[in-house]
Design an enzyme around this catalytic site. Structure first.
Site, PDB file in Angstrom:
ATOM      1  N   LYS A   1      -8.645   6.062 -19.276  1.00 44.77           N
ATOM      2  CA  LYS A   1      -8.979   6.530 -20.611  1.00 44.77           C
ATOM      3  C   LYS A   1      -7.771   6.403 -21.535  1.00 44.77           C
ATOM      4  O   LYS A   1      -7.339   5.309 -21.814  1.00 44.77           O
ATOM      5  CB  LYS A   1      -9.521   7.965 -20.520  1.00 44.77           C
TER       6      LYS A   1
ATOM      7  N   TYR B   1     -16.789  16.816 -15.130  1.00 44.59           N
ATOM      8  CA  TYR B   1     -17.068  15.380 -15.201  1.00 44.59           C
ATOM      9  C   TYR B   1     -18.109  15.024 -14.124  1.00 44.59           C
ATOM     10  O   TYR B   1     -17.974  15.437 -12.962  1.00 44.59           O
ATOM     11  CB  TYR B   1     -15.762  14.609 -14.974  1.00 44.59           C
TER      12      TYR B   1
ATOM     13  N   ARG C   1       0.852  -1.201   0.000  1.00 44.38           N
ATOM     14  CA  ARG C   1       0.000   0.000   0.000  1.00 44.38           C
ATOM     15  C   ARG C   1       0.882   1.244   0.000  1.00 44.38           C
ATOM     16  O   ARG C   1       0.618   2.217  -0.689  1.00 44.38           O
ATOM     17  CB  ARG C   1      -0.947   0.012   1.215  1.00 44.38           C
TER      18      ARG C   1
ATOM     19  N   ASP D   1      -7.521  18.575 -14.560  1.00 46.55           N
ATOM     20  CA  ASP D   1      -7.829  17.213 -14.984  1.00 46.55           C
ATOM     21  C   ASP D   1      -7.461  17.132 -16.466  1.00 46.55           C
ATOM     22  O   ASP D   1      -8.118  17.729 -17.317  1.00 46.55           O
ATOM     23  CB  ASP D   1      -9.319  16.922 -14.752  1.00 46.55           C
TER      24      ASP D   1
HETATM   25  C1  LIG Z   1     -13.499   9.102 -16.391  1.00 46.71           C
HETATM   26  C2  LIG Z   1     -13.101  10.422 -15.876  1.00 46.71           C
HETATM   27  C3  LIG Z   1     -12.821  10.612 -14.518  1.00 46.71           C
HETATM   28  C4  LIG Z   1     -12.992   9.501 -13.496  1.00 46.71           C
HETATM   29  O1  LIG Z   1     -12.094   8.481 -13.686  1.00 46.71           O
HETATM   30  P1  LIG Z   1     -12.354   6.950 -13.244  1.00 46.71           P
HETATM   31  O2  LIG Z   1     -11.102   6.286 -13.648  1.00 46.71           O
HETATM   32  O3  LIG Z   1     -13.571   6.490 -13.975  1.00 46.71           O
HETATM   33  O4  LIG Z   1     -12.592   6.969 -11.772  1.00 46.71           O
HETATM   34  C5  LIG Z   1     -12.390  11.854 -14.123  1.00 46.71           C
HETATM   35  N1  LIG Z   1     -12.254  12.874 -14.995  1.00 46.71           N
HETATM   36  C6  LIG Z   1     -12.542  12.728 -16.306  1.00 46.71           C
HETATM   37  C7  LIG Z   1     -12.384  13.893 -17.207  1.00 46.71           C
HETATM   38  C8  LIG Z   1     -12.981  11.504 -16.786  1.00 46.71           C
HETATM   39  O5  LIG Z   1     -13.263  11.380 -18.078  1.00 46.71           O
END
Ligand SMILES: *Cc1c(COP(=O)(O)O)cnc(C)c1O
Length: 381
Positions: free
Chosen positions: A194, A97, A45, A169
């Site tokens: 992603k 998001y 961890r 982000d």
């Molecule tokens: C998918 C997404 C998230 C969240 O990510 P997870 O891996 O699904 O928890 C946060 N910000 C953006 C812009 C996203 O597309």
């Protein structure tokens, strides 16, 4: 050296064995010579060699000092918000998001953290939203799903002036197209689920900090709260990173063709594409849920699913999927109307994808319209 060469060669050859791929240290604990005497690892961890390698590669790629890998993008966002205290305020981008909105409103609100949502393409709106309690500016750019682009450098100047933390982000642009730390941001967050993972086979998140001290605070919350990325998933992200540049280049080429096709389509009202990346959104002229749901049910190559950034193309209806938890009024204000459709353009052949969309338009319009355009005419787009 070009970025892709740099990235590939920042992935080390294993010193002990010569393995060219990073070994997966699938272990929870590490044997100690004496209490507290170890080889740099004591419990996975806190730290794990595979995860550590990923974190080093990503810190370099995003031009930061420290990176931390989490079990999801939301866990990464959560770690950043934990830098704040009860009573603090966040100014966040208005078409945020959906999951981040839910985290802010349904979790952190009850711990006394308030969030105001502003259009970050309007710098004066950011100025107006700042109060004595503001501690953090939270930006996504391009935004999801209307792909609005904000000026990171200008917002960083505002953050500096008011001594605010500034987090970006960077999921949609990926480090290939945008490196927010170089433009003045303090923190970068990714849903590595992603583009960085890139193959729709892992849920993961990353935080990269410019300042080592802030980076250590993030590491503290990573260990204290425990949402760490496992060794195998860390390996999958390293493997995804190896093809990041080449994938993004192809995503952009194909998505540009899809966007051009949609722009010329008589049943499309508006197309959203910032000119790079694999996400294209569009609004149907018939701006209704019924029409959008019929369309997303009619594509065959574009699978109906949440998420984006993978090798296979996806289609989604934000109003009833990713943005379902956002208040309907706020959703509309951010441009997420009922007839908005989001595509994640994958690595299939562009002509096949365009044909799939055309077939879906025809299937949906068959009863109401007599429009018959041949597929061959579309191949030239
Ligand atoms: C998918 C997404 C998230 C969240 O990510 P997870 O891996 O699904 O928890 C946060 N910000 C953006 C812009 C996203 O597309």
């Amino acid at each position: 050296m070009q970025a892709t060469t740099q990235l590939l060669h920042s992935i080390p050859v294993d010193a002990q064995t010569g393995a060219i791929a990073v070994p997966i240290y699938q272990t929870s604990t590490f044997v100690q010579e004496a209490p507290g005497v170890n080889k740099g690892f004591d419990y996975s961890r806190t730290n794990n060699p595979t995860r550590q390698e990923l974190e080093k590669i990503v810190a370099k790629l995003e031009k930061g000092s420290v990176a931390a890998a989490f079990s999801s993008g939301l866990a990464a966002i959560d770690a950043v918000i934990k830098l704040l205290e009860s009573g603090d305020e966040i100014i966040a981008v208005n078409d945020i998001y959906g999951g981040a909105f839910r985290l802010f409103e349904k979790v952190y609100k009850k711990f006394g953290i308030r969030v105001s949502y502003v259009d970050m393409t309007d710098l004066s709106a950011i100025h107006r939203a700042i109060t004595l309690k503001t501690k953090l500016i939270w930006l996504e750019t391009p935004t999801n799903p209307t792909l609005k682009v904000a000026d990171i450098r200008a917002i960083a100047a505002i953050a500096r002036r008011y001594k605010l933390l500034f987090a970006v982000d960077n999921t949609f642009a990926s480090p290939v197209y945008q490196q927010p730390l170089l433009l003045g941001a303090d923190l970068v967050v990714h849903s590595a689920t992603k583009f960085i993972g890139g193959h729709s086979d892992v849920i993961a998140g990353l935080v990269i900090a410019k300042d080592p001290e802030i980076g250590q605070q993030i590491k503290f919350y990573q260990n204290a709260c425990g949402a760490v990325l496992g060794p195998f998933d860390s390996f999958l992200l390293i493997r995804g990173l190896e093809t990041l540049h080449i994938r993004l280049k192809q995503h952009t080429e194909t998505a540009s063709r899809v966007a051009a096709y949609l722009k010329n389509h008589p049943e499309v009202g508006e197309v959203f594409y910032p000119g790079f990346g694999g996400v294209v959104s569009f609004r149907l002229k018939k701006d209704s849920s019924a029409a959008a749901l019929r369309f997303v049910g009619a594509t065959k190559l574009f699978h109906l699913a949440e998420s984006l950034g993978g090798v296979k193309s996806l289609v989604s209806h934000p109003a009833s999927m990713t943005h379902k938890t956002v208040d309907p009024e706020q959703r509309k204000a951010a441009g997420v109307t009922d007839g908005l459709i989001r595509l994640s353009v994958g690595l299939e052949d562009a002509t096949d994808l365009v044909n799939d969309l055309e077939d879906a338009f025809q299937a949906v319009g068959e009863k109401s319209s007599s429009r018959k355009k041949t597929k061959t005419a579309l191949l030239s787009i």
